[in-house]
Design an enzyme around this catalytic site. Sequence first.
Site, PDB file in Angstrom:
ATOM      1  N   HIS A 227       0.807  -1.213   0.000  1.00 55.49           N
ATOM      2  CA  HIS A 227       0.000   0.000   0.000  1.00 55.49           C
ATOM      3  C   HIS A 227       0.851   1.280   0.000  1.00 55.49           C
ATOM      4  CE1 HIS A 227       0.492  -1.445   4.175  1.00 55.49           C
ATOM      5  NE2 HIS A 227       0.700  -0.180   4.471  1.00 55.49           N
ATOM      6  N   ASN A 241       8.975  -8.088  -4.343  1.00 54.68           N
ATOM      7  CA  ASN A 241       8.194  -7.497  -3.257  1.00 54.68           C
ATOM      8  C   ASN A 241       8.552  -6.024  -3.143  1.00 54.68           C
ATOM      9  OD1 ASN A 241       6.589  -8.017  -0.478  1.00 54.68           O
ATOM     10  ND2 ASN A 241       8.247  -6.556  -0.139  1.00 54.68           N
ATOM     11  N   ASN A 250      10.818   9.211 -11.053  1.00 54.05           N
ATOM     12  CA  ASN A 250      11.064   9.031 -12.479  1.00 54.05           C
ATOM     13  C   ASN A 250      11.181  10.344 -13.255  1.00 54.05           C
ATOM     14  OD1 ASN A 250       8.315   9.380 -11.790  1.00 54.05           O
ATOM     15  ND2 ASN A 250       7.657   8.601 -13.776  1.00 54.05           N
ATOM     16  N   TYR A 251      10.965  11.479 -12.598  1.00 55.89           N
ATOM     17  CA  TYR A 251      10.905  12.769 -13.315  1.00 55.89           C
ATOM     18  C   TYR A 251      11.904  13.731 -12.707  1.00 55.89           C
ATOM     19  CZ  TYR A 251       8.737  16.956 -15.364  1.00 55.89           C
ATOM     20  OH  TYR A 251       8.495  18.127 -16.043  1.00 55.89           O
ATOM     21  N   ARG A 304      21.081   5.014   4.019  1.00 61.15           N
ATOM     22  CA  ARG A 304      20.376   5.840   4.988  1.00 61.15           C
ATOM     23  C   ARG A 304      21.372   6.287   6.059  1.00 61.15           C
ATOM     24  NH1 ARG A 304      16.977   0.566   6.813  1.00 61.15           N
ATOM     25  NH2 ARG A 304      18.505  -0.399   8.196  1.00 61.15           N
TER      26      ARG A 304
END
Length: 323
Positions: A227, A241, A250-251, A304
């Site tokens: 979700h 997954n 993508n832009y 991260r």
Amino acid sequence: MQRTETKIEVAVDVDPNDVCAIMLVPNNLLDADVCGLKVSQWVAKVVSGYDNTPVKIKRGDDIITIVKENAANKRFCVVVYADTPLIKGETIAQALSFIATYKHRVLQLPRGWVFDVDHIKKGKDIKAVAMPNLEEEQFLVAYNHSQIATIASHMRARINEKHLANKVHIIDPFNAYIDAQVKIGAGTIIGPGVMIRGECEIGKNCRFLNAVEIKKSIIGDGTTVKHMTYVGDAEIGANCNLGNGVIFCNYDGKNKHKTTIGNNVFIGGNVTLVAPIVIGDNAFIAAGSTITQDVPEEALAIARARQAMKENWRNPQPKIEAE
């Protein structure tokens, strides 16, 4: 007692090569998007099997004159309006069969006509016969945005019914938004609030949980998309997954870029993939990562900041004042 029988006409199938079509384009046409195609594109698609001509019109134009000027050397001429995107190809075929079977000269549709071309060119005694037993919703006119919203709801229902018939499980068909160009394999599950837009190919036995958006992408068999995930301009392999909250960036402000993901890839929750990028087979992307470089096969990618701890940040030690 003498018994009489009513003669039932055998329906005549009309050869598409004997038909031309005219699509009337009103000068005030609101050519908005309806499930991936413009209003007029839906109508053009319906008449694409015939020699067809779009004709721009304005209020007061004479339809008979338009037919005489634009009808090809065919047996029948179908006239439809570019603002009725719900009209079906089978309805036009049914109308052609009706006029040919019962030898009518002009057949009146709720919005449109079918003409016997030779009769129209002679121009005598032009009387129309109404076509019976038609679905009125097919002739809803897209004249404002409220009407377009109504038309789009009917179109979505048609699209979803097609996928349901092909063994796609749509949990809530009233809350699934699938464009006309989308292909979905059998056994795939579509959750509530899913939007699949543009040229998409979805494999078999995939799972899209609630509030997923897919745009212009190919997804292999058995892949799960959790979700709140956005997938755009991507090619994803089988048995992958994608965790919740995954974003395909993508832009870049000027151009769209592609993301390519291999088979059996695991992408953790809240991952950001900055395209263009390639992720190899069996790779694992740690949750919370922002990935800007290609990831090779079998690799674990972690991108991260390290967690830092500030003890007693909310409850600092009390100050001791001098006496």
